[in-house]
Design an enzyme around this catalytic site. Structure first.
Site, short mmCIF file in Angstrom:
data_model
loop_
_atom_site.label_atom_id
_atom_site.label_comp_id
_atom_site.label_asym_id
_atom_site.label_seq_id
_atom_site.Cartn_x
_atom_site.Cartn_y
_atom_site.Cartn_z
N ASP A 7 13.37 86.45 63.06
CA ASP A 7 12.07 86.36 62.39
C ASP A 7 11.07 85.52 63.19
O ASP A 7 10.32 84.72 62.64
CB ASP A 7 12.22 85.79 60.98
CG ASP A 7 11.04 86.17 60.09
OD1 ASP A 7 10.31 87.11 60.44
OD2 ASP A 7 10.84 85.52 59.05
N ASP A 14 12.29 78.61 58.81
CA ASP A 14 12.49 79.81 58.00
C ASP A 14 13.64 80.66 58.54
O ASP A 14 13.44 81.60 59.30
CB ASP A 14 11.21 80.65 57.91
CG ASP A 14 11.35 81.75 56.86
OD1 ASP A 14 12.47 81.98 56.36
OD2 ASP A 14 10.32 82.38 56.54
N THR A 55 9.72 90.87 60.82
CA THR A 55 8.31 91.17 60.59
C THR A 55 7.95 92.43 61.37
O THR A 55 8.31 92.54 62.54
CB THR A 55 7.46 89.97 61.04
OG1 THR A 55 7.82 88.82 60.26
CG2 THR A 55 5.98 90.25 60.86
N ASN A 94 6.16 80.93 61.85
CA ASN A 94 7.44 80.23 61.70
C ASN A 94 7.65 79.17 62.77
O ASN A 94 8.78 78.70 62.96
CB ASN A 94 8.59 81.23 61.71
CG ASN A 94 8.68 82.01 60.41
OD1 ASN A 94 8.09 81.61 59.40
ND2 ASN A 94 9.41 83.11 60.42
N LYS A 115 7.78 84.53 64.93
CA LYS A 115 6.34 84.78 64.80
C LYS A 115 5.65 83.43 64.71
O LYS A 115 6.29 82.42 64.37
CB LYS A 115 6.03 85.62 63.55
CG LYS A 115 6.57 85.06 62.23
CD LYS A 115 6.29 86.04 61.10
CE LYS A 115 6.93 85.56 59.79
NZ LYS A 115 6.68 86.53 58.70
#
Length: 247
Positions: A61, A79, A98, A66, A63
């Protein structure tokens, strides 16, 4: 995470406070980052991935939302809702991530492993330098179709340095096994890429490298780098089942 607590209604997690806020908020204000800033942020992520992958954890995840900034401007990965432990030479099939950052093998449900994190790293470098990820569409399906067409049809802006362009393309290879970081030398191949040049990895690990993004923090309880949200008015029922007696 330092400690956990509970009462009849809530579990509490005592965690390190990263009061500098998240990278995405700063990126939106800056439009895009200069090369030094992008390289530092990427270096922090590479160190985090090296730690996780050595323990058979994939993150899934990545991005800017985060990535949190601590008081010294260092990046902390947060996260872990999509993180998963998988054994060596094993794969997992859960669709996770995502949309702009998922890799082709996730979209095609071919099974995936830590190579998805290297793909996402290439996407992140592009977003840090350009201000937006390379694969975008009006909806998720159009985004996924762009991902499946590949990085080679994406015209990278001229302001992205050539060495960074090469690194992005080597990380975003359609075939997972061909991505930089997945070879026998592992993530060391990413660290040794020419874009990092004279980047001092040991100073980064020792936290003696000056950080390019240091947010104003006036005290240990300064929340000015975060948006305010109304408190949740719903009160949960009492939890007395005892499920967490050994938690």
């Amino acid at each position: 995470m330092y400690k956990t607590y509970r009462d009849k209604k809530y579990l509490y997690f005592l965690m390190e406070a990263c009061l500098g806020g998240d990278v995405w908020t700063v990126l939106q204000k800056s439009k895009f980052f200069d090369e030094r800033t992008a390289r530092f942020i990427t270096g922090c992520v590479v160190e985090a991935f090296e730690y996780l992958h050595s323990r058979n954890m994939i993150y899934r995840d990545l991005k800017p939302e985060n990535l949190m900034l601590d008081e010294k401007g260092y990046i902390k990965l947060v996260d872990f809702g999509f993180a998963k432990r998988i054994g060596p030479n094993q794969k997992t099939w859960t669709f996770a991530g995502t949309p702009e950052y998922v890799s082709p093998e996730i979209i095609l449900n071919k099974g995936h492993d830590r190579a998805v994190d290297y793909w996402a790293l290439g996407v992140l470098i592009h977003e840090l330098l350009v201000g937006k990820p390379p694969f975008r569409g009006k909806n998720h399906m159009k985004t996924y179709n762009a991902i499946l067409r590949g990085i080679d049809i994406i015209e990278l802006p001229s302001r992205v340095p050539k060495k960074a362009q090469v690194l992005i393309k080597r990380l975003c290879r359609q075939t997972a096994a061909e991505r930089l970081g997945y070879g026998k030398n592992g993530i060391a191949d990413i660290k040794n890429h020419s874009w990092f040049g004279s980047f001092e990895w040991q100073k980064l690990k020792e936290r003696t490298m000056p950080a390019p993004l240091i947010r104003p923090i006036v005290s240990d309880i300064d929340l000015s780098n975060f948006d305010e949200y109304p408190k949740d008015q719903d009160e949960p029922p009492d939890e007395t089942s005892g499920w967490d007696i050994n938690f």
